[in-house]
Design a protein around this motif. Sequence first.
Motif, PDB file in Angstrom:
ATOM      1  N   ALA B  19       0.868  -1.176   0.000  1.00  0.00           N
ATOM      2  CA  ALA B  19       0.000   0.000   0.000  1.00  0.00           C
ATOM      3  C   ALA B  19       0.907   1.228   0.000  1.00  0.00           C
ATOM      4  CB  ALA B  19      -0.877   0.004   1.239  1.00  0.00           C
ATOM      5  N   PHE B  20       0.540   2.208  -0.802  1.00  0.00           N
ATOM      6  CA  PHE B  20       1.358   3.409  -0.936  1.00  0.00           C
ATOM      7  C   PHE B  20       1.147   4.302   0.274  1.00  0.00           C
ATOM      8  CE2 PHE B  20       1.988   7.657  -3.105  1.00  0.00           C
ATOM      9  CZ  PHE B  20       3.364   7.538  -3.156  1.00  0.00           C
ATOM     10  N   GLY B  21       2.228   4.782   0.829  1.00  0.00           N
ATOM     11  CA  GLY B  21       2.116   5.631   2.016  1.00  0.00           C
ATOM     12  C   GLY B  21       2.454   7.075   1.763  1.00  0.00           C
ATOM     13  N   GLY B  22       2.700   7.401   0.513  1.00  0.00           N
ATOM     14  CA  GLY B  22       2.949   8.798   0.187  1.00  0.00           C
ATOM     15  C   GLY B  22       4.400   9.211   0.348  1.00  0.00           C
ATOM     16  N   GLU B  23       4.637  10.401  -0.100  1.00  0.00           N
ATOM     17  CA  GLU B  23       5.954  11.009  -0.052  1.00  0.00           C
ATOM     18  C   GLU B  23       6.388  11.178   1.409  1.00  0.00           C
ATOM     19  OE1 GLU B  23       7.506  15.508  -1.163  1.00  0.00           O
ATOM     20  OE2 GLU B  23       5.484  14.861  -1.627  1.00  0.00           O
ATOM     21  N   VAL B  24       7.674  10.992   1.646  1.00  0.00           N
ATOM     22  CA  VAL B  24       8.182  11.187   3.002  1.00  0.00           C
ATOM     23  C   VAL B  24       8.228  12.677   3.293  1.00  0.00           C
ATOM     24  CG1 VAL B  24      10.195  10.954   4.493  1.00  0.00           C
ATOM     25  CG2 VAL B  24       9.528   9.071   3.003  1.00  0.00           C
ATOM     26  N   ARG B  25       7.463  13.072   4.284  1.00  0.00           N
ATOM     27  CA  ARG B  25       7.521  14.462   4.714  1.00  0.00           C
ATOM     28  C   ARG B  25       7.812  14.461   6.200  1.00  0.00           C
ATOM     29  NH1 ARG B  25       1.936  15.882   3.164  1.00  0.00           N
ATOM     30  NH2 ARG B  25       1.771  13.631   3.170  1.00  0.00           N
ATOM     31  N   GLY B  26       7.914  15.614   6.799  1.00  0.00           N
ATOM     32  CA  GLY B  26       8.220  15.668   8.226  1.00  0.00           C
ATOM     33  C   GLY B  26       7.080  15.084   9.029  1.00  0.00           C
ATOM     34  N   ASP B  27       7.327  14.918  10.322  1.00  0.00           N
ATOM     35  CA  ASP B  27       6.302  14.366  11.176  1.00  0.00           C
ATOM     36  C   ASP B  27       5.678  15.423  12.059  1.00  0.00           C
ATOM     37  OD1 ASP B  27       6.854  11.790  10.192  1.00  0.00           O
ATOM     38  OD2 ASP B  27       8.627  11.729  11.470  1.00  0.00           O
ATOM     39  N   ARG B  28       6.405  16.471  12.310  1.00  0.00           N
ATOM     40  CA  ARG B  28       5.893  17.528  13.175  1.00  0.00           C
ATOM     41  C   ARG B  28       6.209  18.855  12.521  1.00  0.00           C
ATOM     42  NH1 ARG B  28       7.024  15.539  19.284  1.00  0.00           N
ATOM     43  NH2 ARG B  28       5.707  17.320  19.687  1.00  0.00           N
ATOM     44  N   SER B  29       5.393  19.854  12.837  1.00  0.00           N
ATOM     45  CA  SER B  29       5.622  21.181  12.293  1.00  0.00           C
ATOM     46  C   SER B  29       5.714  22.163  13.442  1.00  0.00           C
ATOM     47  CB  SER B  29       4.481  21.594  11.377  1.00  0.00           C
ATOM     48  OG  SER B  29       3.951  20.486  10.718  1.00  0.00           O
ATOM     49  N   PRO B  30       6.518  23.214  13.269  1.00  0.00           N
ATOM     50  CA  PRO B  30       6.643  24.190  14.349  1.00  0.00           C
ATOM     51  C   PRO B  30       5.379  25.041  14.523  1.00  0.00           C
ATOM     52  CG  PRO B  30       8.023  24.818  12.484  1.00  0.00           C
ATOM     53  CD  PRO B  30       7.441  23.472  12.154  1.00  0.00           C
ATOM     54  N   VAL B  39       0.945  18.981   5.693  1.00  0.00           N
ATOM     55  CA  VAL B  39      -0.151  18.021   5.578  1.00  0.00           C
ATOM     56  C   VAL B  39      -0.766  18.034   4.182  1.00  0.00           C
ATOM     57  CG1 VAL B  39      -2.458  17.439   6.412  1.00  0.00           C
ATOM     58  CG2 VAL B  39      -0.660  18.036   8.034  1.00  0.00           C
ATOM     59  N   TYR B  40      -0.914  19.215   3.620  1.00  0.00           N
ATOM     60  CA  TYR B  40      -1.705  19.309   2.401  1.00  0.00           C
ATOM     61  C   TYR B  40      -0.922  19.478   1.104  1.00  0.00           C
ATOM     62  CZ  TYR B  40      -6.016  19.471   5.024  1.00  0.00           C
ATOM     63  OH  TYR B  40      -7.066  19.135   5.815  1.00  0.00           O
ATOM     64  N   LEU B  41       0.239  20.097   1.157  1.00  0.00           N
ATOM     65  CA  LEU B  41       0.897  20.447  -0.107  1.00  0.00           C
ATOM     66  C   LEU B  41       1.969  19.431  -0.446  1.00  0.00           C
ATOM     67  CD1 LEU B  41       1.134  24.312   0.361  1.00  0.00           C
ATOM     68  CD2 LEU B  41      -0.715  22.950  -0.617  1.00  0.00           C
ATOM     69  N   ARG B  42       1.664  18.593  -1.420  1.00  0.00           N
ATOM     70  CA  ARG B  42       2.637  17.608  -1.869  1.00  0.00           C
ATOM     71  C   ARG B  42       3.606  18.270  -2.848  1.00  0.00           C
ATOM     72  NH1 ARG B  42      -1.219  15.652   1.425  1.00  0.00           N
ATOM     73  NH2 ARG B  42      -1.432  13.394   1.352  1.00  0.00           N
ATOM     74  N   THR B  43       4.837  17.797  -2.849  1.00  0.00           N
ATOM     75  CA  THR B  43       5.806  18.319  -3.806  1.00  0.00           C
ATOM     76  C   THR B  43       5.375  17.924  -5.219  1.00  0.00           C
ATOM     77  OG1 THR B  43       7.444  17.823  -2.130  1.00  0.00           O
ATOM     78  CG2 THR B  43       8.255  18.497  -4.285  1.00  0.00           C
ATOM     79  N   ASN B  44       5.005  16.676  -5.393  1.00  0.00           N
ATOM     80  CA  ASN B  44       4.464  16.172  -6.657  1.00  0.00           C
ATOM     81  C   ASN B  44       5.320  16.542  -7.858  1.00  0.00           C
ATOM     82  OD1 ASN B  44       2.552  14.637  -7.919  1.00  0.00           O
ATOM     83  ND2 ASN B  44       1.247  16.372  -8.435  1.00  0.00           N
ATOM     84  N   ALA B  45       6.633  16.464  -7.680  1.00  0.00           N
ATOM     85  CA  ALA B  45       7.525  16.819  -8.782  1.00  0.00           C
ATOM     86  C   ALA B  45       7.959  15.559  -9.510  1.00  0.00           C
ATOM     87  CB  ALA B  45       8.739  17.551  -8.225  1.00  0.00           C
ATOM     88  N   PRO B  46       8.075  15.630 -10.837  1.00  0.00           N
ATOM     89  CA  PRO B  46       8.601  14.463 -11.544  1.00  0.00           C
ATOM     90  C   PRO B  46      10.059  14.251 -11.162  1.00  0.00           C
ATOM     91  CG  PRO B  46       8.378  16.311 -13.041  1.00  0.00           C
ATOM     92  CD  PRO B  46       7.806  16.758 -11.719  1.00  0.00           C
TER      93      PRO B  46
END
Lengths: 881, 83
Positions: B19-30, B39-46
Amino acid sequence: MGSIEFEGRRVRVEAGDTVASALFRHGVRTFGRSIKYHRRRGLTCLTGDCANCLVRVDDEPGIRACVTPVRDGMRVEREGGVPSVERDLLAVLDRLHPLLPVGFYSKTFIRPRLAWTVAERLIRRTTGVGRLATDVRPRISQVRHLHVEVLVVGAGVAGLSAALAAAEDGWSVAVCDEGEPGWLVAPGPTLERIRSLARAVEETPSIATLWHHAAVGIYEGPLVPLAGPERLVRVHPERVVVATGALESLPAFRGNDLPGVWLGRGAARLAGRHGLAPGRRVVLVAETPEAAEHLDALRASGSELVAVLAVDGVPAPTAGPRVFRRGSLAAAEGRRGVRRVVIQTDGLSERIACDALVLSTIRLPRDALLRMAVDPADGSSRGTVTGAGEVVAPGCSLDQAAESGARAGRGEAVLASEPSTPAFGAAGFVCPCEDVSVVDLERAWEEGWRSSEILKRYTTASMGPCRGALCGWTLPAFVMARGADALAAARTTARPPVRPVRLEELAAGVHEVVEKRTALHELHVARGAHVDWSGRWKRPFTYGDWREEHRAVRERVSLMDVGTLGKFLIGGPDGRELLERVLPCRVASLEPGRCRYVAVLDEAGYVMDDGVLCALEDGRAYLTSTSGGAARMEAWLRGWADRLDLRAYVADRTSTLGAINVAGPLARELLSRLTDEAIDASSFPYGAHRRLRVAGVPCRAIRVGFVGELSFELHHSRSRSVELWTALDRAGADLGLVPHGLDALDVLRLEKGHAYLGQDSLPDDHPDKLGLGWTVAMDKPWFVGRIALQRMRELPLERRLVGLELDGDASSLRGMPLTLDGRVVGRVTSCARSPALGRSIGLGWLRAVDGAFPAVLRAGSVEARVVRTPFYDPEGVRVRA
Amino acid sequence: MGLKIPCPHCGPRPFLEFAFGGEVRGDRSPGPEEDFRRVYLRTNAPGPQRERWFHAFGCRRWLVVRRDTVTNRIDPDVGDGLD
């Protein structure tokens, strides 16, 4: 040997016959009619490449006669003619070319608009290559997965050499072929070579042979699906060697589609394999040295060779037939088949009477599979797919093919050579499948469609059943000859399937449905329960009368199989820490022996799932989730343990534990009959959980109350579910025990105002919208979704789930919009006529109107009033009993 | 269809098991702004992307790979595949 039934007549067949050879021996020359002009179609390639011999076999249309072995009693019919293939009145269309111009669909019957609806019906009836079988017995294909290191596609000299070389180097190998090794090859040195290689392959234990398995395509991975006789085999190799060989080109000349025009290898096969002469008087076009072999085979079959048109460097017989060294093939003439061939020399035309024209022309790679493996991003081959033999070096010798195969098998680079450009005449058909002629291409070119891909789409050339096998090279050659650049003259994209595949094979595996059952499934069925899908589970909806089940819960005692709930054990040094961080409720303050309802939030602060958290005596935690959310919950917890780098483990006990909810005012009475332990309200109060041995079965009993009555959820080893259920059922018989299913549960929980997540909630509902704000401990410094939730809490609530009281019998109002003065402001998500309350109740979401939530609405024709929940026992006295 | 994902526990397996878990992003935000973006803005870059996969029909564990979203090539050089 036996016989087949051909259009009502019995046709004797001989050993080794294909449908094509049997019918040819019987005198059949026309095997079908072309799609547009209803021209006669006869045997041409005999290798399963072209679509000229498609017949109907045992009511299945589109079967290639030339590669289908006969079976005794087989029923064969030709298709396409009115009234018959031999006497087809629609052949008149062949004289109406000017009325059926290229791009016909885009040009005619456009106005008036109604014209097309009439014309389409007519056109559909006159075109096509067969009737669809509508009353066939459905067959369900199975999927098999095969993992090997090297897959070789094609069991010719190159392919078999590749398989042997790879096996010798220690790779595990599978070799597949649409038929058997050498099945399409006329007797001669090639066949002998193939047979000896095939013997060696069969004797090599590390080579798996998949005969009668046609490779359909190459997908990334690589993944190569093979269409087999009974199933689809999905091969997952590390490397693929494509050794699919080459096919003679069909040059464009007038009459090139007449029955009696043969590709050389096909004619030789018919002659050598089946002892049938393709014609009595044959003209041979010799462009390759292999033509000499074809010539020998033809002579041996009794054909008289009347003329040979040989290009320079190709040896031609010195005695016998007329030999043309210069000159070109101008036309084949005849009505029912080839009767004359026109050869042009120095501007002079000469007509030679004959009844077969054999084209031992230059060979073009059968390379669709190979081209599929090319990476669209950078044009490089996907590394793991290589060609070997004629598919990369058309016209190579047997030794070269063997050498090429061996190198490819070992994973070494293979010598490749560019194929010659096919000759391009001024007339004739480019695509016999779709009846596209050179004239059509020229007209389309003049209309401005000036690249291979665009010409393909406009003229439909190469879009027929043979998938460009005959025209895949000639279409680009046409564009190239007009001086277009290389990009415009590029070959059209190769796409799967390269070999015919049945829809049932493509659908193989889709019937494999996962059906989950609890340990009590058979008991429910034996009791006559209505069992149906609930997500992936099969669950009882009712045991007969849901009202009676409802009454048992409210007035007496009932059981429900809740073994479908997600059940997780969370432990490890950081187990509690993990839960503290991922759950929005307070975890640290939860004492062992106590449990708590939890709403689980995602990173966006929305409610993802809910369940009950129990703190165990040994420091571990036990968490339940909804039945549908179990798999996601497990992954989600493990994901956060990884991401937060915590030493915690999550054991999924969903399938190893069963759970039975004992609910109703008499639940304690029932349990006390089966346990010696104290379970009175003070020693086992609401919100507590403990180990409890019930009827000798060790359980974890949890005092929760989804249905709003005194209840004990008994979690226990799945292996003892039946024993426990049976004991409870027996002990409760005199208490009026009736088990309840999902139908009763739906009303029971609705009376308590409990939302079903997913049914009553929307994907972007944060806890406040569902009235679950009380479950969130915002004073915790961090938990998953906290920042997002805080941000949302700063905004006014724009939507919330409310309890509704409805007039009349509102049990069918689910999904009904809630309106205020005609404006839709919400929707009913659950509703029922409550037996406990004697009125209709429901849940629904409601939008704020001008900053406030309206109190009186309409749901269709009924008035809906917003009321506080729970509807039933608002103080929760019964559940705490 | 036949994309294979190197699972550190099970070996290379067809992606249909995952199952796809998405792009690795941070876990916490300041703060809330960063959190919204996280949470919402994916890089979505080729191009290459670090992403999570869950081996649902295997070891039921998460792994991290670097996959080129254009070519589907999976870079085997991302540690041991565990984040």
